[in-house]
Write a protein that holds these residues in place. Structure first.
Motif, PDB file in Angstrom:
ATOM      1  N   GLU A  81       0.843  -1.190   0.000  1.00 62.39           N
ATOM      2  CA  GLU A  81       0.000   0.000   0.000  1.00 62.39           C
ATOM      3  C   GLU A  81       0.888   1.254   0.000  1.00 62.39           C
ATOM      4  O   GLU A  81       1.904   1.298   0.701  1.00 62.39           O
ATOM      5  CB  GLU A  81      -0.904   0.007   1.234  1.00 62.39           C
ATOM      6  N   ALA A  82       0.479   2.250  -0.752  1.00 58.12           N
ATOM      7  CA  ALA A  82       1.304   3.458  -0.885  1.00 58.12           C
ATOM      8  C   ALA A  82       1.622   4.125   0.464  1.00 58.12           C
ATOM      9  O   ALA A  82       2.781   4.489   0.709  1.00 58.12           O
ATOM     10  CB  ALA A  82       0.639   4.443  -1.836  1.00 58.12           C
ATOM     11  N   PRO A  83       0.644   4.296   1.356  1.00 58.19           N
ATOM     12  CA  PRO A  83       1.001   4.944   2.636  1.00 58.19           C
ATOM     13  C   PRO A  83       2.075   4.164   3.389  1.00 58.19           C
ATOM     14  O   PRO A  83       2.981   4.766   3.972  1.00 58.19           O
ATOM     15  CB  PRO A  83      -0.328   4.945   3.410  1.00 58.19           C
ATOM     16  N   ALA A  84       2.008   2.849   3.333  1.00 59.57           N
ATOM     17  CA  ALA A  84       3.011   2.027   4.024  1.00 59.57           C
ATOM     18  C   ALA A  84       4.384   2.202   3.384  1.00 59.57           C
ATOM     19  O   ALA A  84       5.403   2.260   4.074  1.00 59.57           O
ATOM     20  CB  ALA A  84       2.591   0.553   3.988  1.00 59.57           C
ATOM     21  N   LEU A 108     -11.554   4.546  -4.408  1.00 62.28           N
ATOM     22  CA  LEU A 108     -10.484   3.826  -3.712  1.00 62.28           C
ATOM     23  C   LEU A 108      -9.154   4.579  -3.773  1.00 62.28           C
ATOM     24  O   LEU A 108      -8.482   4.770  -2.753  1.00 62.28           O
ATOM     25  CB  LEU A 108     -10.321   2.452  -4.358  1.00 62.28           C
ATOM     26  N   THR A 109      -8.771   5.027  -4.964  1.00 59.38           N
ATOM     27  CA  THR A 109      -7.473   5.700  -5.079  1.00 59.38           C
ATOM     28  C   THR A 109      -7.551   7.124  -4.527  1.00 59.38           C
ATOM     29  O   THR A 109      -6.552   7.665  -4.078  1.00 59.38           O
ATOM     30  CB  THR A 109      -6.991   5.755  -6.539  1.00 59.38           C
ATOM     31  N   PHE A 110      -8.740   7.706  -4.571  1.00 59.58           N
ATOM     32  CA  PHE A 110      -8.892   9.046  -4.001  1.00 59.58           C
ATOM     33  C   PHE A 110      -8.689   8.987  -2.483  1.00 59.58           C
ATOM     34  O   PHE A 110      -8.000   9.821  -1.897  1.00 59.58           O
ATOM     35  CB  PHE A 110     -10.271   9.618  -4.342  1.00 59.58           C
ATOM     36  N   ALA A 111      -9.264   7.953  -1.854  1.00 57.07           N
ATOM     37  CA  ALA A 111      -9.089   7.763  -0.412  1.00 57.07           C
ATOM     38  C   ALA A 111      -7.621   7.483  -0.098  1.00 57.07           C
ATOM     39  O   ALA A 111      -7.064   7.994   0.874  1.00 57.07           O
ATOM     40  CB  ALA A 111      -9.973   6.616   0.080  1.00 57.07           C
ATOM     41  N   VAL A 116      -2.252   9.322   1.916  1.00 57.72           N
ATOM     42  CA  VAL A 116      -0.869   9.699   1.614  1.00 57.72           C
ATOM     43  C   VAL A 116      -0.645  11.176   1.935  1.00 57.72           C
ATOM     44  O   VAL A 116       0.357  11.549   2.546  1.00 57.72           O
ATOM     45  CB  VAL A 116      -0.523   9.396   0.136  1.00 57.72           C
ATOM     46  N   ALA A 117      -1.612  12.023   1.547  1.00 59.47           N
ATOM     47  CA  ALA A 117      -1.477  13.465   1.798  1.00 59.47           C
ATOM     48  C   ALA A 117      -1.362  13.731   3.299  1.00 59.47           C
ATOM     49  O   ALA A 117      -0.535  14.531   3.737  1.00 59.47           O
ATOM     50  CB  ALA A 117      -2.687  14.201   1.221  1.00 59.47           C
ATOM     51  N   HIS A 118      -2.190  13.025   4.046  1.00 57.54           N
ATOM     52  CA  HIS A 118      -2.171  13.186   5.498  1.00 57.54           C
ATOM     53  C   HIS A 118      -0.802  12.814   6.067  1.00 57.54           C
ATOM     54  O   HIS A 118      -0.203  13.556   6.849  1.00 57.54           O
ATOM     55  CB  HIS A 118      -3.267  12.306   6.110  1.00 57.54           C
ATOM     56  N   GLN A 122       2.000  15.327   7.795  1.00 56.41           N
ATOM     57  CA  GLN A 122       2.494  15.061   9.156  1.00 56.41           C
ATOM     58  C   GLN A 122       4.013  15.037   9.225  1.00 56.41           C
ATOM     59  O   GLN A 122       4.601  15.485  10.193  1.00 56.41           O
ATOM     60  CB  GLN A 122       1.978  13.689   9.603  1.00 56.41           C
ATOM     61  N   ARG A 123       4.636  14.493   8.169  1.00 58.56           N
ATOM     62  CA  ARG A 123       6.093  14.351   8.192  1.00 58.56           C
ATOM     63  C   ARG A 123       6.807  15.554   7.572  1.00 58.56           C
ATOM     64  O   ARG A 123       8.004  15.504   7.332  1.00 58.56           O
ATOM     65  CB  ARG A 123       6.520  13.092   7.413  1.00 58.56           C
ATOM     66  N   GLY A 124       6.020  16.580   7.231  1.00 58.60           N
ATOM     67  CA  GLY A 124       6.644  17.778   6.678  1.00 58.60           C
ATOM     68  C   GLY A 124       7.166  17.609   5.263  1.00 58.60           C
ATOM     69  O   GLY A 124       8.099  18.286   4.844  1.00 58.60           O
ATOM     70  N   VAL A 125       6.562  16.678   4.511  1.00 56.56           N
ATOM     71  CA  VAL A 125       6.983  16.462   3.125  1.00 56.56           C
ATOM     72  C   VAL A 125       6.000  17.185   2.210  1.00 56.56           C
ATOM     73  O   VAL A 125       4.782  17.062   2.371  1.00 56.56           O
ATOM     74  CB  VAL A 125       6.989  14.958   2.778  1.00 56.56           C
ATOM     75  N   ALA A 126       6.525  17.948   1.253  1.00 54.70           N
ATOM     76  CA  ALA A 126       5.641  18.623   0.297  1.00 54.70           C
ATOM     77  C   ALA A 126       5.198  17.626  -0.768  1.00 54.70           C
ATOM     78  O   ALA A 126       5.932  16.691  -1.096  1.00 54.70           O
ATOM     79  CB  ALA A 126       6.383  19.787  -0.356  1.00 54.70           C
TER      80      ALA A 126
END
Length: 496
Positions: A81-84, A108-111, A116-118, A122-126
DNA sequence: AGTGCAGTTGACTTT
DNA sequence: TAAAGTCAACTGCAC
């Protein structure tokens, strides 16, 4: 110890090395880059996904790697999964910016993108997302959209200087961990009968289209057999971004200028590229149509679910030869021309009187060029009279006479009818008992009798539509849709 | 030979 | 991207 600093280019449905805004931005930013693609288990497993799509992606990645290899640029494909993936990556490296295209795709991909945006925030990545194919995010109406589209298509492509990209060398241990388990062979083994993915094949199709096949484009567009050759067949390459729409528009204009005899078919072709983006823009502005009728009042139309009818439709056993030939063909090859697709949808929705959602999922899996932004607006347009549109019910027998008069296409895909002469092949239920036995096509044994009578079914669908047209709720909804989704300016080709 | 008429064709409109 | 309806023009044929 300080984490190495880098940028990330996240590939999605933009699997190419040219006219690529995120790659270009990453090259200009100067920092070392990680080039990333994610095969997400949740996406692979979603109902609209079919291994044919992921094989195409797999082939596209192989091609992209060939493009990147001379520059020493690795492309990391992660089965996770992309967030992981981002979570693991950020633990080891400091990412300044993630570059990607905006993605107009399933809920699904929008969620997934929101997750990912969240995480990145949080990690200060643009995260810099770029406009893709002239589709604009956040539009409230489409006034001025055709002009913006034309402007984008005329602008110079986003040239990528691959020599300026420097890879970030990741430790092999991290690379292996990010890559995750290998993809099952079903996603990585080519199957005959399908167009192969990748930028190189995309341009080969373009060259054969522009040099040989385009001459009969307009005449063969709606023929189930001839369209396979005379249409561009670029749709899967556009869907997965092996080509940008802009590259194709500009290539088409170049050929049309150089070869006046092709100007007309290529203008026709370009009009369809505009419609391609037009529908994706529509879906971008109202993605709820993935799940529910765009005219909400239509939700009250009652349809009786018949599993066996749906299965007969989905496997090409309805008893209507052209319908069955089209379905079997698209299941086997992933391609069918526009008109025949519309006929399949019309048949399910109006003749079999079945809800469209399961049909949309089934055809999403069959279309190699599945593009949600076209698929869902088209399904809704074929199913309902929405906004300014009226209902289009296709007559499967008339379509058969008009577009496959000799029955070649039918015979190719419905071999049960191979012996039946052309004059009888469009309506095999008219065969006498003697003819059935003579032509080896016994109805109900070799080939099914029609599931239902088209003429009666179409009459019922028209009558129900008539009632709906009178319904104030439906009318109010249509007014809302026209205001929001229609384009108040003249048609773009006129305005231009 | 010219007329009336049923049936066909095509252009255009409507849903 | 459809199909049905309408109407006028046309055709073929009987008388």
């Amino acid at each position: 110890m300080a984490r190495p600093v880098c940028n990330v280019v996240w590939f999605k449905r933009d699997l190419r090395g040219r006219d690529h805004a995120p790659l270009r931005a990453a090259a200009e930013a100067g920092l070392p880059v990680v080039l990333l693609f994610t095969f997400e288990p949740s996406y692979l497993a979603c109902p609209e996904s079919d291994p044919r799509h992921w094989r195409f992606v797999w082939q596209s990645l192989a091609d992209l790697r060939q493009t990147l290899a001379p520059f020493g640029l690795p492309l990391l494909a992660c089965h996770a999964e992309a967030p992981a993936v981002f979570d693991q990556l950020l633990a080891e490296v400091e990412v300044k910016t993630v570059f990607s295209y905006q993605e107009t795709n399933l809920a699904l991909t929008f969620a997934r993108d929101r997750a990912v945006a969240h995480l990145l925030r949080q990690r200060g990545v643009a995260w810099r997302e770029f406009q893709q194919n002239g589709v604009l995010r956040g539009l409230r109406h489409r006034q001025g959209w055709p002009q913006a589209w034309a402007h984008y298509m005329a602008a110079p492509p986003d040239h990528v200087d691959l020599a300026r990209l420097r890879p970030l060398a990741l430790p092999p241990e991290l690379t292996a961990r990010l890559a995750g388990p290998p993809l099952p062979a079903v996603y990585t083994t080519a199957l005959p009968g399908f167009q192969p993915g990748g930028e190189r094949y995309a341009w080969r199709y373009w060259h054969s289209f522009s040099q040989e096949r385009a001459a009969h484009y307009s005449r063969h567009l709606s023929k189930p057999e001839a369209s396979r050759r005379s249409c561009s067949r670029l749709s899967p390459y556009l869907a997965f971004g092996n080509l940008s729409v802009r590259q194709v528009v500009q290539a088409a204009r170049q050929i049309a200028d150089a070869q006046p005899q092709l100007a007309r078919p290529l203008a026709n072709f370009e009009a369809r590229l505009l419609w391609h983006c037009h529908y994706i823009q529509k879906f971008e502005m109202d993605c709820r149509m993935e799940h529910r009728p765009i005219n909400r009042a239509h939700a009250k139309v009652e349809k009786e679910w018949k599993e066996d009818w749906f299965q007969a439709w989905a496997t090409g056993l309805t008893g209507y030869p052209l319908v069955d030939a089209c379905m079997r063909c698209v299941v086997a090859t992933g391609y069918l021309n526009f008109r025949m697709r519309a006929m399949l949808v019309s048949f399910l929705s109006h003749v079999l009187w079945q809800p469209w959602q399961p049909g949309a999922v089934h055809l999403a899996r069959q279309f190699l060029d599945f593009e949600p932004g076209i698929h869902y607006p088209q399904f809704q347009m074929q199913t309902y009279a929405v906004g300014a549109h009226f209902l289009r019910i296709y007559d499967p027998v008339k379509q058969s006479h008009d577009h496959d008069p000799a029955g070649h296409f039918i015979k190719q895909w419905v071999p049960e009818l191979a012996q039946v002469p052309a004059s009888l092949i469009h309506e095999p239920w008219r065969l006498s008992a003697l003819e059935q036995s003579f032509y080896h096509c016994r109805l109900g044994i070799d080939y099914p009798r029609p599931l239902t009578d088209y003429v009666q079914a179409a009459a019922r669908a028209r009558q129900i539509q008539k009632q709906l047209d009178q319904d104030p709720e439906v009318q109010a909804e249509n007014l809302r849709i026209v205001r929001r989704l229609s384009n108040p300016l003249p048609a773009p080709e006129v305005a231009e």
